[in-house]
Design a protein around this motif. Structure first.
Motif, PDB file in Angstrom:
ATOM      1  N   ILE A   1      59.699  39.201  30.925  1.00  0.00           N
ATOM      2  CA  ILE A   1      58.318  39.030  30.488  1.00  0.00           C
ATOM      3  C   ILE A   1      57.663  37.940  31.314  1.00  0.00           C
ATOM      4  N   ILE A   2      56.489  38.261  31.833  1.00  0.00           N
ATOM      5  CA  ILE A   2      55.641  37.267  32.485  1.00  0.00           C
ATOM      6  C   ILE A   2      54.636  36.808  31.436  1.00  0.00           C
ATOM      7  N   ALA A   3      54.542  35.490  31.249  1.00  0.00           N
ATOM      8  CA  ALA A   3      53.588  34.917  30.303  1.00  0.00           C
ATOM      9  C   ALA A   3      52.716  33.914  31.035  1.00  0.00           C
ATOM     10  N   PHE A   4      51.439  33.900  30.687  1.00  0.00           N
ATOM     11  CA  PHE A   4      50.566  32.867  31.238  1.00  0.00           C
ATOM     12  C   PHE A   4      49.317  32.716  30.396  1.00  0.00           C
ATOM     13  N   GLY A   5      48.747  31.538  30.514  1.00  0.00           N
ATOM     14  CA  GLY A   5      47.440  31.267  29.948  1.00  0.00           C
ATOM     15  C   GLY A   5      46.418  31.424  31.048  1.00  0.00           C
ATOM     16  N   ALA A   6      45.346  32.127  30.790  1.00  0.00           N
ATOM     17  CA  ALA A   6      44.307  32.368  31.803  1.00  0.00           C
ATOM     18  C   ALA A   6      43.381  31.155  31.868  1.00  0.00           C
ATOM     19  N   SER A   7      43.992  30.017  32.183  1.00  0.00           N
ATOM     20  CA  SER A   7      43.308  28.735  32.224  1.00  0.00           C
ATOM     21  C   SER A   7      43.961  27.871  33.289  1.00  0.00           C
ATOM     22  N   ASN A   8      43.179  27.010  33.912  1.00  0.00           N
ATOM     23  CA  ASN A   8      43.762  26.090  34.889  1.00  0.00           C
ATOM     24  C   ASN A   8      43.935  24.683  34.313  1.00  0.00           C
ATOM     25  N   SER A   9      43.818  24.535  33.008  1.00  0.00           N
ATOM     26  CA  SER A   9      44.010  23.241  32.363  1.00  0.00           C
ATOM     27  C   SER A   9      45.491  22.865  32.359  1.00  0.00           C
ATOM     28  N   SER A  10      45.782  21.618  32.703  1.00  0.00           N
ATOM     29  CA  SER A  10      47.174  21.151  32.683  1.00  0.00           C
ATOM     30  C   SER A  10      47.706  21.040  31.257  1.00  0.00           C
ATOM     31  N   THR A  11      46.826  21.032  30.284  1.00  0.00           N
ATOM     32  CA  THR A  11      47.225  20.965  28.872  1.00  0.00           C
ATOM     33  C   THR A  11      46.752  22.212  28.125  1.00  0.00           C
ATOM     34  N   SER A  12      46.813  23.351  28.784  1.00  0.00           N
ATOM     35  CA  SER A  12      46.272  24.595  28.239  1.00  0.00           C
ATOM     36  C   SER A  12      46.938  25.010  26.932  1.00  0.00           C
ATOM     37  N   ILE A  13      46.124  25.128  25.892  1.00  0.00           N
ATOM     38  CA  ILE A  13      46.638  25.634  24.625  1.00  0.00           C
ATOM     39  C   ILE A  13      46.955  27.121  24.730  1.00  0.00           C
ATOM     40  N   ASN A  14      46.263  27.825  25.613  1.00  0.00           N
ATOM     41  CA  ASN A  14      46.539  29.248  25.802  1.00  0.00           C
ATOM     42  C   ASN A  14      47.874  29.453  26.511  1.00  0.00           C
ATOM     43  N   LYS A  15      48.210  28.605  27.451  1.00  0.00           N
ATOM     44  CA  LYS A  15      49.524  28.684  28.100  1.00  0.00           C
ATOM     45  C   LYS A  15      50.618  28.387  27.077  1.00  0.00           C
ATOM     46  N   ALA A  16      50.380  27.394  26.211  1.00  0.00           N
ATOM     47  CA  ALA A  16      51.358  27.066  25.165  1.00  0.00           C
ATOM     48  C   ALA A  16      51.558  28.252  24.224  1.00  0.00           C
ATOM     49  N   LEU A  17      50.469  28.903  23.828  1.00  0.00           N
ATOM     50  CA  LEU A  17      50.570  30.048  22.929  1.00  0.00           C
ATOM     51  C   LEU A  17      51.273  31.227  23.596  1.00  0.00           C
ATOM     52  N   ALA A  18      50.938  31.517  24.843  1.00  0.00           N
ATOM     53  CA  ALA A  18      51.582  32.617  25.564  1.00  0.00           C
ATOM     54  C   ALA A  18      53.083  32.362  25.724  1.00  0.00           C
TER      55      ALA A  18
ATOM     56  N   VAL B   1      60.520  37.244  21.799  1.00  0.00           N
ATOM     57  CA  VAL B   1      61.256  38.473  22.101  1.00  0.00           C
ATOM     58  C   VAL B   1      62.715  38.096  22.368  1.00  0.00           C
ATOM     59  N   GLU B   2      63.584  38.475  21.449  1.00  0.00           N
ATOM     60  CA  GLU B   2      64.999  38.129  21.567  1.00  0.00           C
ATOM     61  C   GLU B   2      65.606  38.715  22.827  1.00  0.00           C
ATOM     62  N   GLY B   3      66.348  37.879  23.545  1.00  0.00           N
ATOM     63  CA  GLY B   3      67.061  38.315  24.728  1.00  0.00           C
ATOM     64  C   GLY B   3      66.201  38.499  25.965  1.00  0.00           C
ATOM     65  N   ALA B   4      64.924  38.250  25.857  1.00  0.00           N
ATOM     66  CA  ALA B   4      64.041  38.443  27.012  1.00  0.00           C
ATOM     67  C   ALA B   4      64.189  37.282  27.991  1.00  0.00           C
ATOM     68  N   GLU B   5      64.034  37.607  29.257  1.00  0.00           N
ATOM     69  CA  GLU B   5      63.921  36.593  30.295  1.00  0.00           C
ATOM     70  C   GLU B   5      62.428  36.333  30.444  1.00  0.00           C
ATOM     71  N   VAL B   6      62.006  35.120  30.127  1.00  0.00           N
ATOM     72  CA  VAL B   6      60.589  34.783  30.150  1.00  0.00           C
ATOM     73  C   VAL B   6      60.307  33.892  31.349  1.00  0.00           C
ATOM     74  N   LYS B   7      59.342  34.305  32.144  1.00  0.00           N
ATOM     75  CA  LYS B   7      58.859  33.488  33.248  1.00  0.00           C
ATOM     76  C   LYS B   7      57.414  33.131  32.944  1.00  0.00           C
ATOM     77  N   VAL B   8      57.133  31.837  32.891  1.00  0.00           N
ATOM     78  CA  VAL B   8      55.795  31.363  32.589  1.00  0.00           C
ATOM     79  C   VAL B   8      55.103  31.008  33.897  1.00  0.00           C
ATOM     80  N   LEU B   9      53.968  31.630  34.121  1.00  0.00           N
ATOM     81  CA  LEU B   9      53.182  31.352  35.316  1.00  0.00           C
ATOM     82  C   LEU B   9      52.115  30.309  35.016  1.00  0.00           C
ATOM     83  N   ASP B  10      51.786  29.550  36.031  1.00  0.00           N
ATOM     84  CA  ASP B  10      50.663  28.625  35.983  1.00  0.00           C
ATOM     85  C   ASP B  10      49.677  29.130  37.022  1.00  0.00           C
ATOM     86  N   ILE B  11      48.476  29.509  36.617  1.00  0.00           N
ATOM     87  CA  ILE B  11      47.550  30.099  37.578  1.00  0.00           C
ATOM     88  C   ILE B  11      47.160  29.116  38.680  1.00  0.00           C
ATOM     89  N   ASN B  12      47.391  27.821  38.468  1.00  0.00           N
ATOM     90  CA  ASN B  12      47.130  26.830  39.518  1.00  0.00           C
ATOM     91  C   ASN B  12      48.053  27.001  40.717  1.00  0.00           C
TER      92      ASN B  12
END
Length: 175
Positions: free
Chosen positions: A3-20, A27-38
């Motif tokens: 799973i790719i997760a990201f917040g569609a925000s460039n804030s370093s303290t993005s609440i949307n990134k935290a939620l994503a 998702v149990e057993g998922a490999e999660v990669k969190v992107l930073d749009i910056n």
């Protein structure tokens, strides 16, 4: 499942990134990669600049990341009822390379804000245009009053009803 997760925000303290991030990790057993749009550097889009430089490397890298995923969890930040300028710019560059930016990956679309709207306007816009850009939206969740339902220090949703809604949304990724 990757799973790719990201917040569609460039804030370093993005609440949307935290939620994503939180939601994708439900998702149990998922490999999660969190992107930073910056991390996807793109100049301000214009057709003139596109003619000059061609395809932006940052947008190409963003599309590659999406292509490697099995599913997406995106939380859209809202600026004055619309996408953030930073995300819209990255998206515009990416869509010029590949119109189906989201590549038909099953996705959960989220939106949150500190106030009562829960980013509903941008979430509706994202959902409404998804089919034009290869979006395969399985569920959407708006989370109003972020700081009342999310424990920032622990990085977890502290509200049982919101937790249940997010868990139900990510189960749709497996269908």
């Amino acid at each position: 499942m990757k799973i790719i997760a990201f917040g569609a925000s460039n804030s370093s303290t993005s609440i949307n990134k935290a939620l994503a991030t939180y939601t994708a990790n439900l998702v149990e057993g998922a490999e999660v990669k969190v992107l930073d749009i910056n991390d996807f550097k793109v100049p301000m889009f214009s057709e003139d600049l596109e003619k000059e430089i061609g395809k932006s490397e940052g947008a190409q890298a963003f599309l590659r990341e999406i292509g490697e995923a099995d599913a997406l969890v995106i939380s859209f930040a809202e600026h004055n009822g619309h996408y953030t300028a930073a995300y819209k710019n990255l998206f515009d560059w990416a869509s010029r390379i590949e119109r189906a930016v989201y590549q038909d990956k099953p996705a959960v679309y989220l939106g949150t804000s500190p106030g009562p709207s829960g980013a509903q306007s941008v979430l509706a816009a994202a959902q409404g245009s998804a089919s034009f850009f290869g979006g395969n939206v399985k569920a959407t969740v708006s989370v109003p009053n972020f700081y009342d339902v999310f424990n920032v220090e622990e990085g977890v949703v502290s509200n049982d009803a919101v937790n249940a809604e997010l868990k139900q949304a990510v189960t749709a990724l497996m269908l």
